[in-house]
Structures are given as C-alpha cells and as structure tokens.
Design a protein around this motif. Structure first.
Motif, PDB file in Angstrom:
ATOM      1  N   PHE A  12       4.564  15.073 -10.376  1.00 14.96           N
ATOM      2  CA  PHE A  12       5.153  15.348 -11.690  1.00 14.96           C
ATOM      3  C   PHE A  12       4.120  15.964 -12.628  1.00 14.96           C
ATOM      4  N   TRP A  13       2.875  15.494 -12.502  1.00 16.07           N
ATOM      5  CA  TRP A  13       1.809  16.017 -13.348  1.00 16.07           C
ATOM      6  C   TRP A  13       1.542  17.487 -13.007  1.00 16.07           C
ATOM      7  N   ILE A  57      11.042   2.950  -4.687  1.00 12.45           N
ATOM      8  CA  ILE A  57      10.745   1.712  -3.964  1.00 12.45           C
ATOM      9  C   ILE A  57      11.092   1.892  -2.497  1.00 12.45           C
ATOM     10  N   PRO A  58      10.099   1.846  -1.601  1.00 11.10           N
ATOM     11  CA  PRO A  58      10.424   2.017  -0.191  1.00 11.10           C
ATOM     12  C   PRO A  58      11.121   0.769   0.338  1.00 11.10           C
ATOM     13  N   PHE A  59      12.111   0.968   1.210  1.00 14.92           N
ATOM     14  CA  PHE A  59      12.823  -0.166   1.780  1.00 14.92           C
ATOM     15  C   PHE A  59      11.856  -1.112   2.480  1.00 14.92           C
ATOM     16  N   GLN A  60      10.784  -0.542   3.027  1.00 14.16           N
ATOM     17  CA  GLN A  60       9.819  -1.369   3.755  1.00 14.16           C
ATOM     18  C   GLN A  60       9.256  -2.492   2.893  1.00 14.16           C
ATOM     19  N   ILE A  84       0.853  -1.202   0.000  1.00 11.98           N
ATOM     20  CA  ILE A  84       0.000   0.000   0.000  1.00 11.98           C
ATOM     21  C   ILE A  84       0.887   1.249   0.000  1.00 11.98           C
ATOM     22  N   LEU A  85       1.930   1.227   0.832  1.00 18.45           N
ATOM     23  CA  LEU A  85       2.855   2.369   0.891  1.00 18.45           C
ATOM     24  C   LEU A  85       3.512   2.610  -0.468  1.00 18.45           C
ATOM     25  N   PHE A  86       3.952   1.528  -1.096  1.00 17.61           N
ATOM     26  CA  PHE A  86       4.604   1.619  -2.397  1.00 17.61           C
ATOM     27  C   PHE A  86       3.676   2.274  -3.416  1.00 17.61           C
ATOM     28  N   ILE A  87       2.426   1.792  -3.455  1.00 12.75           N
ATOM     29  CA  ILE A  87       1.474   2.340  -4.426  1.00 12.75           C
ATOM     30  C   ILE A  87       1.195   3.813  -4.132  1.00 12.75           C
ATOM     31  N   VAL A  88       1.074   4.151  -2.845  1.00 11.78           N
ATOM     32  CA  VAL A  88       0.820   5.546  -2.478  1.00 11.78           C
ATOM     33  C   VAL A  88       1.994   6.435  -2.914  1.00 11.78           C
ATOM     34  N   ILE A  89       3.222   5.960  -2.678  1.00 12.04           N
ATOM     35  CA  ILE A  89       4.393   6.766  -3.043  1.00 12.04           C
ATOM     36  C   ILE A  89       4.451   6.973  -4.555  1.00 12.04           C
ATOM     37  N   THR A  94       1.962   6.839  -6.681  1.00  9.26           N
ATOM     38  CA  THR A  94       0.849   7.693  -7.095  1.00  9.26           C
ATOM     39  C   THR A  94       1.147   9.163  -6.795  1.00  9.26           C
ATOM     40  N   ILE A  95       1.613   9.433  -5.563  1.00 12.99           N
ATOM     41  CA  ILE A  95       1.881  10.823  -5.193  1.00 12.99           C
ATOM     42  C   ILE A  95       2.993  11.404  -6.051  1.00 12.99           C
TER      43      ILE A  95
END
Lengths: 296, 285
Positions: free
Chosen positions: A282-283, B118-121, A269-274, A276-277
C-alpha cells in the motif's frame, strides 16, 4: 443519533460483531498464547517462552518451506498478471465470438481447486499424461513433471496460473474499459506506436487494478495449500520437500506431528509477514501508482 | 463490429484467441474424455483424444467406488448453509456500513477490510480446539454455524469481501430515496427491507453465488474439521480414489466432472453476475 437508531445499528452489526470477536479475534489471541507454549492437544499447554520461535529459526525444513513459498510467489504473481492482462487485451476491442472466448478463458477459474489438482495430476502423468504426449509430437522425451524437484514447482505454477487467469482477466477487462479513449486518440495523433501507447497509457492507467491483483496474489501464494496437498497427498511436499510450502509444513506440524504450539508460532509469523507485505504494498502504491480523477 | 481494424490484424487476434481458448479448455475436455475411457484404454500411450467406445458405466462405478452421494449431500448442506448464513450476517452489516450513519463507522469498516489479511492458518488451530470443546467435531456444525456470524473460510472469498461488495451496491442507491421513505413515515426496518434490499437484488445474487462457489469448492476447512468418514465433502472425499499404488483415473475423472457440474451450470446461467462482481471487487478498492 437517537437511542433507537443506535440500537438498530447495533442489531444490524451484531452477527458480524459476534463472529469477529468470537471466531476471529479470540482465536487469533489464543494462537498467540499457544505460540509461547508446548501444546500437543491432549494435555494442557505448557508455557515455554520464546522456545518455539527459536526452534523455528533453527529449523532447516522451515527455511526450505519459506524458500519454496517465496519462489512460487515471486514467479506466480507476475505470471498471473501478465497472462491475465494479455488475454484481456486480446478481448478489449469488440470481436465476433467475444462471449465464447471470454467464457472459455474464464471457465477454469470456477473449477474446484481439488478438481484442478486432480486434472493436472493426470495431465502431468509421466507415462500416460497428455502433456508428455503433446511434447512427444515435437520429439521431446517424456518428462517426470512431478518427480523432478525443479519441474514439480513449475507444475504447481502451471495449474495455479491456469485456474487463476480468468479472475484476473475479468478485472483487467473492466480496468481497460475505464481508460479514456481520448488518451489513445491523442497518442495516435502524436504518432505513438503500439509499445508507446501500452507503456505510457495502458500500464499507468491500469496501475490500481494491477496493484489490487498483486496484493490478492501475494496473500494467496503465501497461503498456497490445496493443490500442493492434493498432488502430493501420499507424501506431502514430494519430491524431496521441493513442494513443501509454508502452509503445508504448518499443517503437518499441527495435525500430523501434533506440535500445536510450534504451528501456532508459524501461523503468527505468517500473519505478521502478510500484514507487513500488504502495508508495504500500500505504501509503494501511494508513491508509484497513478489514480485517475474518478476514483477515490 | 470490428472496431475499425484491418483484416490481417483481426485474423491474427482470432488465431491468438482460438489458441488461448484451446489451452484453457483442453484440460477440461481432457477430464471429460478420460472419464469415458475403459480401464484398458486409459493406460495407453499416446493417449486417444476422443475415446472410440465411451464407457458411460464409469459414471455409475465412480459414484459407488466412494460414498459419493453422502459426500454430495454434505457438500450441498454446507454450501446452502453458507449462502443463507452469509446473506443473513453480511447484508445487515454492509447496510450499517453504508446507509446508516453512526460514529466510528469508517474506522470499523477498516477493521472489516483488515480481516481479509488474517490467514486461515492462524485461526484454524484455535477454532479446531473450540469446536472440539463444544462437541461439534463429529458433526457438520463447524462449517455450518460460522457463516451465520460472517465467518467462513476459503482461499478467495471471505466475509470481508462479501461485506465490501454488498456495501458497494448499497452505496449506489440514491440517498434521497431513504430520506423520502423516512418522510413517508417508513421505519428503519422498512427502509432496509422494502427499499434497499429489492434495489440491491443483483448484489445479493452476486454475493450469494460467490459464497456458494467458495463453499462448494473449499478444501482446508473440511479437511481439518470433518474428521469422520460419513461427514466428508466431495473436495476431501475425492482423495479416496488415489492410493499409494493405484489410481482409478477414469472413475476419478468422472467423479471430478460430476463435482464440477453444479458450478459450471451456475456460471453459465449467471455469468453476468460473476463478471460484475469480480470487476467490482477489483476496481473500486
């Protein structure tokens, strides 16, 4: 390209390529798979479908961690940029002692985050700390900086901004040097005041630099971990989960509760949020930020 | 030089800069000052700014309170390996992404840049399990090997950024140089080793320094991967000064200061490269 050239290129890329495939892409996919499983490290993962994601959505502690993380991101990113830009503008024009001032402001940026947390833990000590001592001169009663849920977040922000300003300042300084002098001169002739010059010339010209710092800052705060971990080492997230940030709660799930599947879902979830943001930034950047002639 | 400013304005700038410098330096001075206080004088309020009787013995006690030198050695091994590994793996990659020409180059470079997101987590749990299955968990290998494959983890410096920075340096080299070299019969390897590398020395130094700094100070990766007492790095080991009930603040400050000294020296010696590298990473994006 000839065959030999291709082999040469491949050879040069190979360490990176192996690392990317083996230590990044593969783990990324493994984490995705585990996020759909029940996995406690000791036994083989068991497929549970979307169960982890559903549980996360109903986990009140998860949402607390999300709120805490958003809070420091929304305050910390602008705060860092304002302090960084402010110090850079003080140093923009030549001044005696420039080297000393610049080094003094930059120095905290190289101090290890763990040491930063330790130093501030001591400065914020309610009984013997430096900050309360300074406040007592102004007849302000000692504050429990890390005991009060609201102040605890402010304390975290103080130590991060203190440690992060140097980096931002250097980038801003370089950006300020790229602003063409003629623009200021023309504005001077037009009788523009300080604010007008700042808001009409400096800020727009610094757009790309500010944008870069926003992206880096957001990615940093969403993964914020070290200082919060060190400060509350004996009781993660204390007081009452007010400093339980996303990465901290993820760590707890993975390595304290051994809920690896759950943690993997949180990580994705964190990865997708990062992503996306970052793409959204950039947009926005393309729509709003002005890029001068020299840059690609 | 005053940039043609009036005196009051200049004085005001100095006052502001002195105030700001104090704010940024005070916590560091406070660390040094606290590290020299006796057990009794550290717990007084209001605190003394400068200890009347500096206790230099605190430094001796600090390094024996925890296995300091073991942690120092581990930290040094990991940091040196990270510098060597990063330069070994990222330099050729950056060269391939700038000087060499091949199809799909720019598309793949976007992948390099994207890895920064890519977060380290996300990868830490699989990496932990992978290293466990490889039998690396009781060793320093989980932190030594990945840099040789352009993977290392810290909050602010990544292999993506390292490749990006080195590429920036290679891109400033004039194209004619390589053409001249190849006309002279220089092999591809010679062009890289004898032409490009010597001319990019400051880029290599910058990236080497950043990877040293980031590995010296990193926390999350050693916290997770080094689960044996004798393997800890200073970042993780310093926690042992704190317990539920008591913290030996003067020793902890002394140990934190020793921990910071190498990066302080590095910064003071090579300030130029820091400034150049940071400005470059932020500007040419």
């Amino acid at each position: 390209m000839d065959r030999k050239g291709k082999g040469f290129t491949l050879l040069f890329l190979s360490p990176w390529l192996v690392g990317f495939l083996g230590f990044m892409l593969l783990p990324l996919l493994m984490a995705l798979y585990w996020s759909f499983t029940n996995f406690d490290v000791l036994q083989a993962p068991q497929w549970v479908g979307l169960q982890n994601y559903v549980a996360i959505m109903h986990d009140a502690t998860f949402w607390t961690a999300v709120r805490n993380t958003l809070y420091i991101t929304v305050i910390g990113v602008p705060a860092g940029i304002i302090v960084g830009l402010g110090t850079a503008m003080l140093l923009e024009k030549p001044i005696t002692g420039m080297g000393f001032y610049r080094a003094a402001i930059y120095l905290p940026a190289i101090v290890p985050p763990v040491a930063i947390a330790i130093i501030w833990l001591w400065i914020l000590n309610p009984d013997y700390g430096l900050l309360n001592a300074i406040l007592s001169v102004a007849h302000i009663k000692p504050l429990g900086w890390l005991a009060d849920p609201y102040l605890a977040k402010i304390s975290m922000l103080m130590m991060v901004v203190w440690g992060g300003t140097g980096q931002i300042m250097i980038i801003m300084l370089a950006g300020l040097k790229d602003v063409p002098m003629e623009l200021y001169e023309a504005a001077m002739i037009d009788g523009a005041g300080w604010w007008k010059k700042f808001s009409r010339i400096t800020l727009p010209m610094l757009g790309p630099v500010i944008f870069y710092n926003v992206v880096v800052g957001v990615i940093f705060y969403l993964q914020f971990f070290t200082q919060a971990f060190v400060v509350t080492a004996n009781n993660l997230g204390a007081p009452v989960n007010s400093t339980l940030f996303y990465a901290l709660y993820l760590y707890q799930n993975a390595f304290q509760f051994l809920k690896m599947g759950y943690a993997a879902a949180m990580a994705w979830i964190l990865f997708i949020v990062i992503v996306t943001i970052t793409l959204a930034l950039f947009w926005i950047n393309r729509k709003v930020v002005f890029y001068g002639g020299g840059q690609s | 030089m005053t940039g043609g400013q009036t005196f009051p304005r200049l004085a005001l700038r100095h006052v502001a800069l002195i105030l700001v410098s104090i704010i940024f330096l005070l916590p560091l001075l406070w660390m040094v000052s606290s590290s020299l206080k006796s057990n009794a004088s550290i717990f007084t309020f209001p605190p003394q700014l400068i200890p009347t009787h500096p206790h230099w013995s605190n430094y001796k006690n600090a390094v024996t309170y925890i296995p300091f030198f073991t942690y120092l050695r581990n930290t040094a091994i990991i940091s040196v390996a990270t510098v060597v590994g990063t330069l070994f793996s990222c330099t050729p990659a950056a060269y391939a992404f700038s000087v060499l020409r091949w199809r799909g180059r720019d598309a793949l470079f976007y992948v390099v840049l994207a890895t920064v997101m890519i977060p380290f987590q996300v990868i830490m749990i699989p990496l932990y399990i992978m290293f466990r299955d490889l039998g690396w968990l009781g060793t320093l290998l989980p932190l030594i090997v990945p840099p040789f494959f352009s993977v290392f983890i810290s909050s602010w410096f990544s292999s993506g950024l390292a490749i990006f920075l080195l590429r920036q340096f290679f891109l400033t080299l004039p194209r004619d140089l390589f053409e001249a070299a190849s006309i002279d019969g220089a092999s591809r390897w010679t062009s890289f080793w004898r032409v490009a590398l010597p001319l990019s020395r400051s880029g290599l130094i910058t990236v080497g320094m950043f990877s040293f700094l980031s590995s010296w100070t990193m926390f999350v990766a050693p916290l997770i991967m080094l689960n044996k007492g004798s393997l800890l790095t200073l970042s993780v080991g310093l926690q042992q000064f704190q317990s539920q009930h008591f913290t030996a603040w003067n020793y902890l400050m002394a140990a934190s200061f020793i921990f910071t000294i190498p990066v302080l020296i590095l910064f003071l010696v090579a300030q130029r490269y820091f400034v150049q590298g940071i400005a470059l990473s932020g500007l040419k994006g």
